[in-house]
Scaffold this motif. Structure first.
Motif, PDB file in Angstrom:
ATOM      1  N   CYS A  85       0.978  -1.071  -0.011  1.00 37.36           N
ATOM      2  CA  CYS A  85       0.200  -0.025   0.296  1.00 37.36           C
ATOM      3  C   CYS A  85       0.659   1.101  -0.233  1.00 37.36           C
ATOM      4  CB  CYS A  85      -0.777   0.581   1.086  1.00 37.36           C
ATOM      5  SG  CYS A  85      -2.127  -1.880   0.960  1.00 37.36           S
ATOM      6  N   THR A  86       0.521   1.948  -0.884  1.00 36.51           N
ATOM      7  CA  THR A  86       0.526   3.586  -0.156  1.00 36.51           C
ATOM      8  C   THR A  86       0.344   4.275   0.809  1.00 36.51           C
ATOM      9  OG1 THR A  86       0.021   3.585  -2.396  1.00 36.51           O
ATOM     10  CG2 THR A  86       1.731   5.486  -1.687  1.00 36.51           C
ATOM     11  N   VAL A  87       1.184   4.718   1.622  1.00 40.03           N
ATOM     12  CA  VAL A  87       0.399   5.515   2.672  1.00 40.03           C
ATOM     13  C   VAL A  87       0.766   6.810   3.149  1.00 40.03           C
ATOM     14  CG1 VAL A  87       0.290   5.364   5.268  1.00 40.03           C
ATOM     15  CG2 VAL A  87       0.998   3.288   4.526  1.00 40.03           C
ATOM     16  N   SER A  88      -1.044   7.074   3.462  1.00 37.07           N
ATOM     17  CA  SER A  88      -0.458   9.172   3.390  1.00 37.07           C
ATOM     18  C   SER A  88      -1.066   9.350   5.619  1.00 37.07           C
ATOM     19  CB  SER A  88      -0.999  10.239   2.336  1.00 37.07           C
ATOM     20  OG  SER A  88      -1.533   9.163   1.496  1.00 37.07           O
ATOM     21  N   ARG A 119      -3.593   2.764   0.837  1.00 34.75           N
ATOM     22  CA  ARG A 119      -4.142   2.536  -0.359  1.00 34.75           C
ATOM     23  C   ARG A 119      -3.597   1.604  -1.386  1.00 34.75           C
ATOM     24  NH1 ARG A 119      -6.821   6.405  -3.379  1.00 34.75           N
ATOM     25  NH2 ARG A 119      -6.445   6.319  -5.679  1.00 34.75           N
ATOM     26  N   ARG A 120      -4.649   0.854  -1.875  1.00 41.04           N
ATOM     27  CA  ARG A 120      -4.553  -0.387  -3.008  1.00 41.04           C
ATOM     28  C   ARG A 120      -5.300   0.171  -4.278  1.00 41.04           C
ATOM     29  NH1 ARG A 120      -6.890  -5.322  -4.547  1.00 41.04           N
ATOM     30  NH2 ARG A 120      -5.202  -6.842  -4.609  1.00 41.04           N
ATOM     31  N   LEU A 135      -6.922  -9.924  -0.719  1.00 38.14           N
ATOM     32  CA  LEU A 135      -7.224  -9.250  -1.763  1.00 38.14           C
ATOM     33  C   LEU A 135      -5.846  -9.530  -2.787  1.00 38.14           C
ATOM     34  CD1 LEU A 135      -8.921  -6.429  -1.451  1.00 38.14           C
ATOM     35  CD2 LEU A 135      -9.713  -8.251  -2.519  1.00 38.14           C
ATOM     36  N   ASN A 136      -4.339  -9.311  -2.409  1.00 36.25           N
ATOM     37  CA  ASN A 136      -3.421  -9.804  -2.629  1.00 36.25           C
ATOM     38  C   ASN A 136      -3.197 -11.352  -2.551  1.00 36.25           C
ATOM     39  OD1 ASN A 136      -3.183  -6.868  -2.291  1.00 36.25           O
ATOM     40  ND2 ASN A 136      -1.567  -7.113  -0.565  1.00 36.25           N
ATOM     41  N   TYR A 191      -5.252 -12.950  -3.452  1.00 31.88           N
ATOM     42  CA  TYR A 191      -6.092 -13.975  -4.633  1.00 31.88           C
ATOM     43  C   TYR A 191      -5.841 -12.621  -5.749  1.00 31.88           C
ATOM     44  CZ  TYR A 191      -8.777 -16.719  -1.751  1.00 31.88           C
ATOM     45  OH  TYR A 191      -9.374 -17.288  -0.537  1.00 31.88           O
ATOM     46  N   ASN A 192      -4.928 -12.280  -5.647  1.00 33.76           N
ATOM     47  CA  ASN A 192      -4.701 -10.904  -7.153  1.00 33.76           C
ATOM     48  C   ASN A 192      -5.624 -10.286  -7.367  1.00 33.76           C
ATOM     49  OD1 ASN A 192      -2.579 -10.675  -7.836  1.00 33.76           O
ATOM     50  ND2 ASN A 192      -1.918 -12.455  -8.917  1.00 33.76           N
ATOM     51  N   TYR A 193      -6.959 -10.414  -6.732  1.00 30.69           N
ATOM     52  CA  TYR A 193      -7.813  -9.707  -7.227  1.00 30.69           C
ATOM     53  C   TYR A 193      -7.655  -8.111  -7.020  1.00 30.69           C
ATOM     54  CZ  TYR A 193     -12.681  -9.204  -7.543  1.00 30.69           C
ATOM     55  OH  TYR A 193     -13.919  -9.066  -7.428  1.00 30.69           O
ATOM     56  N   GLU A 194      -8.574  -7.478  -8.340  1.00 34.04           N
ATOM     57  CA  GLU A 194      -8.286  -6.046  -8.593  1.00 34.04           C
ATOM     58  C   GLU A 194      -9.505  -6.128  -8.107  1.00 34.04           C
ATOM     59  OE1 GLU A 194      -7.528  -4.055 -12.831  1.00 34.04           O
ATOM     60  OE2 GLU A 194      -6.225  -4.024 -12.294  1.00 34.04           O
ATOM     61  N   THR A 195      -9.843  -4.738  -7.489  1.00 31.59           N
ATOM     62  CA  THR A 195     -10.872  -4.287  -7.466  1.00 31.59           C
ATOM     63  C   THR A 195     -11.075  -2.953  -8.701  1.00 31.59           C
ATOM     64  OG1 THR A 195     -10.407  -2.997  -5.563  1.00 31.59           O
ATOM     65  CG2 THR A 195     -11.445  -4.805  -5.315  1.00 31.59           C
ATOM     66  N   GLY A 196     -12.383  -3.374  -9.142  1.00 32.34           N
ATOM     67  CA  GLY A 196     -12.847  -1.596  -9.669  1.00 32.34           C
ATOM     68  C   GLY A 196     -12.271  -0.244  -9.345  1.00 32.34           C
TER      69      GLY A 196
END
Ligand code: GLV
Ligand code: MN
Ligand code: MN
Length: 415
Positions: A55-58, A68-69, A110-111, A113-118
């Motif tokens: 993830c990118t962290v802010s 964020r993913r 999600l990682n 399962y390599n699942y890409e969300t919309g």
């Protein structure tokens, strides 16, 4: 969503137990007040885990942390989840931490399962949800949602006069992003129920419809300090005796507005607190709750009248202030429906429920469609070191969260 995706129950549990080591108490609970060194350590661990999950962290200027993913369409506002990792002084391992670790577990799954969300998904840690060290509660999600000004948030002070702004800087979590500027497509929060209903009815999932209203008051009662020996009883202006009657009035108001009212005096400071001095001043707090805004308002008016009556009768000077009002909230139909559907798809009979506790989701519901998932906790006990929950129930709630989030993320991308 493909029906075979399931979160990893052991990993979720182990992360919760690892986090609970930071500020662990002898009785098995956690003491990790907002913006202490322990809070910083817990934040650091969360950030490390999020980075490891890609993830990118802010961090924003209220110290809220966002991980964020990315999704397929990163121009869409993220589907966000999260809660808080600050605790009560004698708190448990699950209040708040479950919602944050469940969010992280959604990303890890999600990682896997390599699942890409919309739409992208984000996990957030909200600063100072408990309101124990700094009042009011949920203040940083409140700033995020525009309920409070950022300067108001940063100027909240603890009993020693240290402000949130100073403490955020000290622990290295005064971020640069402007609080509230981040778009949110929808917000979900998983949480233990903190009450007895789900356990009593043997239900695994609470489909939260909304949250009851809260009003917080601060009362300072001033009498006159005098010697405990030579001062005759009838001449005294004893602030603690007057306060005692006020505490009973708080309880009476709660009892006379049943079945839904809650009324609590949780904090009381007696001055000078010396055994042979008649108390000259007392400070105490009142927490009133009710799902009906009108009744909640009436409870406040009743208390004000009682405080005035007792003060007059006992020749005391009393300052009575309402410091916070969080109105009752009804969550968005589409998010409530997504939680109910996810729970049904997984074979749980979701029980509609109103939250008795306050949550960051309350303020988020002002800026994005919002929903919550509840799971049972042992004997309905929370805000206590013995707070407990079952691994399988926590996993069930996390699976519901995952599905509800994926449903909303994909619906957003489908237009
Ligand atoms: C937060 O824990 C609240 O409901 O007071
Ligand atoms: Mn909580
Ligand atoms: Mn709490």
């Amino acid at each position: 969503m493909t029906t075979n995706i399931r979160i990893n129950a052991d990993r979720l549990w182990e992360s919760l137990m690892e986090l609970a080591k930071i500020g662990a108490t002898e009785k098995g609970g956690v003491c990790r007040l907002a913006l202490t060194d322990l809070d910083r350590d817990a934040r650091d661990l969360f950030v490390k885990w999020c980075k490891e999950a890609g993830c990118t962290v802010s961090v924003d200027n209220m110290g809220n942390i966002f991980a964020r993913r990315p999704g397929r369409d990163n121009s869409l506002p993220p589907i966000m989840t999260g809660s808080h990792i600050d605790t009560q002084p004698t708190g448990g391992k699950f209040d708040g931490c479950y919602g944050v670790m469940a969010g992280l577990e959604v990303i890890r799954t999600l990682n896997d399962y390599n699942y890409e969300t919309g739409a992208p998904v984000e996990v957030v840690v909200w600063t100072n949800e408990e309101g124990s060290r700094f009042a009011p509660a949920m203040v940083a999600s409140g700033v995020f949602a525009g309920a409070f000004d950022v300067n108001y948030g940063l100027s909240r002070a603890d009993v020693d006069g240290k402000t949130m702004g100073e403490e955020l800087k000290r622990i290295g979590y005064a971020g640069t992003e402007e609080c509230g500027k981040r778009p949110v497509g929808a917000f979900f929060e998983a949480h233990i129920e903190q009450g007895p209903i789900l356990e009593a009815e043997n239900k695994t999932i609470g489909v939260v419809q909304g949250v009851q209203g809260i009003r917080w008051y601060e009362v300072t009662v001033t009498g006159m300090e005098a010697h405990a020996g030579p001062t005759p009883m009838e001449r005294r202006r004893d602030a603690l005796v007057g306060t005692s009657e006020m505490v009973l009035a708080v309880n009476r108001i709660g009892m006379s507005n049943l079945p839904y009212a809650c009324a609590t005096v949780g904090m009381l400071q007696n001055m000078p607190n010396s055994r042979n001095v008649i108390p000259g001043r007392v400070f105490f707090t009142v927490d009133f709750r009710h799902p009906d805004a009108k009744i909640l308002e009436k409870m406040g008016a009743e208390l004000k009248a009682e405080v005035e009556r007792i003060s007059k009768q006992r020749r005391l000077d009393t300052e009575f202030k309402e410091i916070w009002y969080s109105p009752p909230v009804k969550f968005a139909d589409e998010c409530v429906a997504a939680v109910a559907q996810a729970s049904k798809d997984l074979g749980y009979e979701g029980r509609p429920i109103i939250s008795g506790a306050g949550h960051d989701a309350v303020y988020l519901s002002r800026v994005a469609p919002t929903g919550m998932v509840f799971v049972p906790c042992k004997d309905g006990i929370s805000h206590n070191e013995i707070e407990d929950a079952k691994k399988e129930d926590l996993a069930a709630g996390c699976d519901v969260l995952l599905r509800a989030m994926v449903d909303r993320a994909n619906a957003a991308a489908a237009g």
